[in-house]
Enzyme design. Sequence first.
Site: not given
Length: 190
Positions: A69, A71, A74, A87, A107
């Site tokens: 994840d 991105k 995060n 996260d 995402t």
Amino acid sequence: MNHGFIVKMDYAFQTESKLYFCLEYCPGGELFFYLSQIGRFKQDAAKFYAANILLALQHLHSMNILYRDLKPENVLVDGAGYIKLTDFGLSKMGIAGHREAKSLCGTAEYLSPEMLQRQGHGKATDWWSFGAIIYEMLVGLPPFYSKDREKLYQNIKYAEPRLDYGFLSDDARDLCVKLLHKDPNSRLGS
């Protein structure tokens, strides 16, 4: 987890109805905030943040943990200006191979082609997301961005990223091409 570029959990506790995590304070906020304010980073700033992220991903992968994840939301910035990954809700432990993880998660703008094609994925999917975040830091948008979700997914699976911007150095273009390679076995980092 004890690494300089990964947010530390100081402790956790729970009540009858809630679970609480007490995490290291990162007063700089999210990398997303800076991108939304600045638009795109100068290459030296992008290089600095990318180096921090690279070391965090290497550490996770050395422990056979997929992050899944990556991105700007995060990626937190600590008080000294370094990044901290946070996260880990979509992370998966015990992944040593290239196709062991099967879940479609993450995402949309940062999903790898192999994840979208449900071929199974491994550490190369994190290197794809790493390429996408580097591209976004340099250009100001994710590499395959579209408001239309289906078009975004088609772009990720079949299109090449636009790299003809005059402000991108040859090294930056080369890095993005190698990290955003559609074949996970040929992708830089895998």
